[in-house]
Design a protein around this motif. Structure first.
Motif, PDB file in Angstrom:
ATOM      1  N   GLY A  46       0.798  -1.212   0.000  1.00 48.53           N
ATOM      2  CA  GLY A  46       0.000   0.000   0.000  1.00 48.53           C
ATOM      3  C   GLY A  46       0.832   1.263   0.000  1.00 48.53           C
ATOM      4  O   GLY A  46       2.011   1.261   0.343  1.00 48.53           O
ATOM      5  N   GLU A  47       0.203   2.339  -0.412  1.00 47.02           N
ATOM      6  CA  GLU A  47       0.846   3.652  -0.352  1.00 47.02           C
ATOM      7  C   GLU A  47       0.687   4.183   1.071  1.00 47.02           C
ATOM      8  O   GLU A  47      -0.422   4.317   1.565  1.00 47.02           O
ATOM      9  CB  GLU A  47       0.205   4.607  -1.351  1.00 47.02           C
ATOM     10  N   THR A  48       1.798   4.442   1.716  1.00 47.77           N
ATOM     11  CA  THR A  48       1.791   5.005   3.059  1.00 47.77           C
ATOM     12  C   THR A  48       2.516   6.347   3.014  1.00 47.77           C
ATOM     13  O   THR A  48       2.799   6.857   1.923  1.00 47.77           O
ATOM     14  CB  THR A  48       2.493   4.043   4.052  1.00 47.77           C
ATOM     15  N   LEU A  49       2.831   6.890   4.157  1.00 47.94           N
ATOM     16  CA  LEU A  49       3.535   8.176   4.185  1.00 47.94           C
ATOM     17  C   LEU A  49       4.899   8.083   3.501  1.00 47.94           C
ATOM     18  O   LEU A  49       5.380   9.057   2.933  1.00 47.94           O
ATOM     19  CB  LEU A  49       3.705   8.650   5.633  1.00 47.94           C
ATOM     20  N   ILE A  50       5.522   6.912   3.592  1.00 50.38           N
ATOM     21  CA  ILE A  50       6.818   6.700   2.947  1.00 50.38           C
ATOM     22  C   ILE A  50       6.564   5.991   1.617  1.00 50.38           C
ATOM     23  O   ILE A  50       5.961   4.914   1.606  1.00 50.38           O
ATOM     24  CB  ILE A  50       7.751   5.852   3.836  1.00 50.38           C
ATOM     25  N   PRO A  51       7.006   6.560   0.499  1.00 41.91           N
ATOM     26  CA  PRO A  51       6.791   5.894  -0.791  1.00 41.91           C
ATOM     27  C   PRO A  51       7.397   4.482  -0.801  1.00 41.91           C
ATOM     28  O   PRO A  51       8.428   4.227  -0.180  1.00 41.91           O
ATOM     29  CB  PRO A  51       7.519   6.810  -1.786  1.00 41.91           C
ATOM     30  N   ASN A  52       6.727   3.574  -1.503  1.00 40.98           N
ATOM     31  CA  ASN A  52       7.124   2.160  -1.513  1.00 40.98           C
ATOM     32  C   ASN A  52       8.584   1.941  -1.880  1.00 40.98           C
ATOM     33  O   ASN A  52       9.259   1.110  -1.280  1.00 40.98           O
ATOM     34  CB  ASN A  52       6.220   1.369  -2.453  1.00 40.98           C
ATOM     35  N   LYS A  53       9.082   2.661  -2.861  1.00 37.95           N
ATOM     36  CA  LYS A  53      10.481   2.496  -3.268  1.00 37.95           C
ATOM     37  C   LYS A  53      11.410   2.722  -2.070  1.00 37.95           C
ATOM     38  O   LYS A  53      12.348   1.958  -1.848  1.00 37.95           O
ATOM     39  CB  LYS A  53      10.807   3.475  -4.396  1.00 37.95           C
ATOM     40  N   TYR A  54      11.135   3.741  -1.290  1.00 38.75           N
ATOM     41  CA  TYR A  54      12.000   4.076  -0.161  1.00 38.75           C
ATOM     42  C   TYR A  54      11.823   3.092   0.993  1.00 38.75           C
ATOM     43  O   TYR A  54      12.788   2.762   1.677  1.00 38.75           O
ATOM     44  CB  TYR A  54      11.786   5.524   0.275  1.00 38.75           C
ATOM     45  N   LYS A  55      10.585   2.626   1.220  1.00 34.48           N
ATOM     46  CA  LYS A  55      10.380   1.603   2.245  1.00 34.48           C
ATOM     47  C   LYS A  55      11.187   0.358   1.898  1.00 34.48           C
ATOM     48  O   LYS A  55      11.823  -0.245   2.767  1.00 34.48           O
ATOM     49  CB  LYS A  55       8.904   1.222   2.355  1.00 34.48           C
ATOM     50  N   GLU A  56      11.168  -0.018   0.637  1.00 33.77           N
ATOM     51  CA  GLU A  56      11.891  -1.229   0.228  1.00 33.77           C
ATOM     52  C   GLU A  56      13.400  -1.033   0.310  1.00 33.77           C
ATOM     53  O   GLU A  56      14.125  -1.954   0.685  1.00 33.77           O
ATOM     54  CB  GLU A  56      11.451  -1.669  -1.164  1.00 33.77           C
ATOM     55  N   LEU A  57      13.890   0.152  -0.031  1.00 29.48           N
ATOM     56  CA  LEU A  57      15.322   0.427   0.131  1.00 29.48           C
ATOM     57  C   LEU A  57      15.709   0.393   1.607  1.00 29.48           C
ATOM     58  O   LEU A  57      16.800  -0.076   1.956  1.00 29.48           O
ATOM     59  CB  LEU A  57      15.701   1.760  -0.505  1.00 29.48           C
ATOM     60  N   MET A  58      14.821   0.856   2.492  1.00 22.11           N
ATOM     61  CA  MET A  58      15.077   0.733   3.927  1.00 22.11           C
ATOM     62  C   MET A  58      15.144  -0.740   4.311  1.00 22.11           C
ATOM     63  O   MET A  58      15.993  -1.141   5.108  1.00 22.11           O
ATOM     64  CB  MET A  58      13.985   1.443   4.742  1.00 22.11           C
ATOM     65  N   GLY A  59      14.260  -1.555   3.726  1.00 19.51           N
ATOM     66  CA  GLY A  59      14.288  -2.990   3.989  1.00 19.51           C
ATOM     67  C   GLY A  59      15.583  -3.624   3.536  1.00 19.51           C
ATOM     68  O   GLY A  59      16.138  -4.500   4.206  1.00 19.51           O
ATOM     69  N   VAL A  60      16.100  -3.183   2.378  1.00 17.13           N
ATOM     70  CA  VAL A  60      17.389  -3.690   1.889  1.00 17.13           C
ATOM     71  C   VAL A  60      18.485  -3.357   2.895  1.00 17.13           C
ATOM     72  O   VAL A  60      19.274  -4.224   3.279  1.00 17.13           O
ATOM     73  CB  VAL A  60      17.732  -3.085   0.503  1.00 17.13           C
ATOM     74  N   ALA A  61      18.530  -2.112   3.349  1.00 13.27           N
ATOM     75  CA  ALA A  61      19.562  -1.698   4.312  1.00 13.27           C
ATOM     76  C   ALA A  61      19.421  -2.468   5.619  1.00 13.27           C
ATOM     77  O   ALA A  61      20.406  -3.004   6.147  1.00 13.27           O
ATOM     78  CB  ALA A  61      19.462  -0.191   4.556  1.00 13.27           C
ATOM     79  N   LEU A  62      18.216  -2.559   6.127  1.00 14.33           N
ATOM     80  CA  LEU A  62      17.957  -3.246   7.386  1.00 14.33           C
ATOM     81  C   LEU A  62      18.375  -4.713   7.325  1.00 14.33           C
ATOM     82  O   LEU A  62      19.078  -5.216   8.192  1.00 14.33           O
ATOM     83  CB  LEU A  62      16.468  -3.136   7.725  1.00 14.33           C
TER      84      LEU A  62
END
Length: 136
Positions: A46-62
């Motif tokens: 879903g679209e949240t406050l953080i755009p999906n591309k950035y959420k997924e990049l955070m997931g990559v880093a995490l």
């Protein structure tokens, strides 16, 4: 008590959304499946406050740090599906490496937290001043 749909109803929706029911969803106990799917749909798709591309990049880093190869594969591929380039995925990993390295160093050296907080407050104020002067 949480009202949940039956497994077959939830799995039908998962299949309609993802094209199949991944095995990790099949192993979730029925009383939690609907809840977990709704959360997954909201935060991962879903679209949240953080755009999906950035959420997924955070997931990559995490997950570069947690070393979960399942999550790393998922988030790297999802980031690309949401428009991230290979270079952005690499930058997320490099950022995680750099950030974790500083964490190791600062904690290992037992840096005084209160002093760190005060210094960062001063750095933040300085950087804000510089941003304002560049904006004018």
């Amino acid at each position: 008590m949480i009202t949940t749909r039956k497994r077959n109803q939830v799995e039908t929706e998962i299949k309609e959304t993802l094209g199949l029911v991944p095995s990790f969803f099949k192993s979730i106990p029925e009383q939690y499946l609907d809840y977990e799917w709704q959360l997954f749909k909201l935060l991962e798709l879903g679209e949240t406050l953080i755009p999906n591309k950035y959420k997924e990049l955070m997931g990559v880093a995490l997950h570069s740090e947690t070393k979960c190869r399942y999550c790393l594969l998922f988030h790297a591929e999802a980031a690309k599906l949401f428009g991230a380039t290979e270079e952005e995925v690499q930058e997320a990993v490099h950022y995680a490496k750099m950030s974790v390295g500083w964490s190791v160093y600062i904690n290992g050296m037992r840096t005084d937290y209160d002093q760190f907080e005060q210094e960062f407050s001063k750095i933040g104020a300085h950087l804000k001043t510089k941003q304002l002067s560049h904006a004018n």
